[in-house]
Design a protein around this motif. Structure first.
Motif, mmCIF file in Angstrom:
data_model
loop_
_atom_site.group_PDB
_atom_site.id
_atom_site.type_symbol
_atom_site.label_atom_id
_atom_site.label_comp_id
_atom_site.label_asym_id
_atom_site.label_seq_id
_atom_site.Cartn_x
_atom_site.Cartn_y
_atom_site.Cartn_z
ATOM 1 N N SER A 153 0.820 -1.220 0.000
ATOM 2 C CA SER A 153 0.000 0.000 0.000
ATOM 3 C C SER A 153 0.847 1.261 0.000
ATOM 4 C CB SER A 153 -0.957 0.005 1.196
ATOM 5 O OG SER A 153 -0.248 0.046 2.421
ATOM 6 N N SER A 154 2.012 1.220 0.664
ATOM 7 C CA SER A 154 2.872 2.401 0.693
ATOM 8 C C SER A 154 3.391 2.742 -0.695
ATOM 9 C CB SER A 154 4.026 2.202 1.673
ATOM 10 O OG SER A 154 4.862 1.126 1.286
ATOM 11 N N LYS A 157 0.430 4.239 -2.804
ATOM 12 C CA LYS A 157 0.186 5.646 -2.474
ATOM 13 C C LYS A 157 1.200 6.564 -3.165
ATOM 14 C CE LYS A 157 -1.891 4.478 1.981
ATOM 15 N NZ LYS A 157 -1.683 4.433 3.463
ATOM 16 N N LYS A 158 2.419 6.071 -3.363
ATOM 17 C CA LYS A 158 3.454 6.866 -4.031
ATOM 18 C C LYS A 158 3.111 7.128 -5.492
ATOM 19 C CE LYS A 158 7.086 7.526 -1.173
ATOM 20 N NZ LYS A 158 7.752 8.837 -0.949
ATOM 21 N N LYS A 160 0.066 6.853 -6.940
ATOM 22 C CA LYS A 160 -1.245 7.490 -7.055
ATOM 23 C C LYS A 160 -2.083 6.932 -8.215
ATOM 24 C CE LYS A 160 0.229 11.846 -4.933
ATOM 25 N NZ LYS A 160 0.318 13.332 -5.069
ATOM 26 N N MET A 204 -4.257 -2.970 -1.384
ATOM 27 C CA MET A 204 -4.194 -1.917 -0.369
ATOM 28 C C MET A 204 -4.366 -2.462 1.039
ATOM 29 S SD MET A 204 -3.486 1.081 -1.560
ATOM 30 C CE MET A 204 -4.008 2.087 -0.151
#
Length: 319
Positions: A153-154, A157-158, A160, A204
């Protein structure tokens, strides 16, 4: 004072190594020997227990559920990696051909921030941590592994994802110089590249993990070096190895085993003791190193964390 709330899946710190070695180390320290012996002696102790020298810096998993780890030797000596061979015990002897230097990962598709990046640079973006997870193979064997890496998930998020991104598609390296079976072409065990996929909500989920290490050291080649996916509530073939590409898609990707035998291997591949493989039962499993079998848990023991992802789905049809 900082209060750290443990997550429900977290597994006790004294079990991050096998219990026997933990007791040896504790006694070793109690005797005060650690201050007297040479570094070489400590290294010899680790070598005798067949553990790697830890080189990664990471947040430790406290092993809240007290899972008993499989040994480093067991985890690295029993591997499915068809790019090398279908012989599980032979993989570690053949894996030296895999070249992992200057490894690059491409992230493309429906994202705002596509990238092609060196793995070392990618890894520096995230805090490494340890995740002690159950690992269940569709073949009916299992183990408990202390992975090192960062949450999927990290990374998501990067980059997008765009609103129409519904799935992630993962691909393994294609390199016949690294992988003997890829030289076989029409006689190869699988069609390459090896492909796997997740729904974006699965990706996620906090359990989904990108592993770059094992027992505090970089991933051994036979375990999917230098970076692999780990989704512990799914059968092991979903945890794709040696990843070079991650694509964000609107439509469900066709996974390798789904393509090879769609009546046996579905897209989801969730661990489910109530749905048998067409050729064998999934109700029980054999932990590597154990003689007796144990009952298989729904979602491999992670039901509280992931069952909501499949609310309303018929898990016999969507297997």
């Amino acid at each position: 004072m900082n209060i750290i709330k443990k997550k429900s899946w977290q597994i006790n710190e004294n079990l991050v190594t096998p219990k026997e070695l933990f007791e040896k180390r504790r006694n070793f320290i109690k005797l005060g020997a650690a201050a007297l012996v040479s570094t070489g002696s400590i290294m010899q102790l680790l070598a005798n227990e067949k553990l790697p020298v830890q080189t990664l810096k990471y947040i430790k998993d406290e092993n809240k559920n007290n899972l008993k780890l499989n040994s480093y030797e067991q985890i690295t000596s029993h591997n499915n990696f068809y790019e090398f061979t279908t012989n599980q015990s032979a993989v570690k002897h053949m894996a030296h051909t895999l070249k992992t230097e200057d490894w690059r990962v491409k992230i493309d598709g429906l994202v705002e921030n596509p990238m092609e990046i060196n793995l070392d640079d990618l890894t520096k973006m995230f805090q490494l941590e340890e995740r002690i997870y159950r690992f269940r193979c569709v073949e009916g064997w299992s183990m408990v592994v202390p992975w090192n890496g960062f949450s999927l998930s990290s990374l998501i998020k990067k980059v997008k994802p765009l609103s129409n991104a519904k799935y992630l598609k993962f691909e393994t390296l294609v390199d016949s110089n690294s992988f003997p079976d890829q030289k076989s072409k029409m006689f190869a065990a699988l069609d390459y590249p090896y492909v796997e996929g997740l729904r974006i909500d699965e990706a996620m989920n906090d359990l989904s993990f990108l592993a770059i290490g094992l027992y505090g050291e970089n991933l051994p080649k036979q375990n999917g070096a230098p970076i692999r996916l780990v989704v512990p509530w799914k059968y092991g073939f979903k945890s794709i190895k040696s990843i070079v590409k991650i694509s964000f898609l609107e439509n469900e990707p066709l996974n390798t085993w789904q393509k090879m035998a769609s009546n046996e291997y579905g897209f989801y591949a969730n661990v489910n003791p109530n749905v048998d493989h067409p050729r064998w039962s999934q109700k029980k499993e054999r932990v590597l190193g154990s003689f007796l079998k144990q009952n298989t848990l729904m979602f491999n023991g992670y039901e509280n964390e992931v069952a909501s992802l499949y609310a309303g789905m018929d898990l016999r049809k969507n297997f």
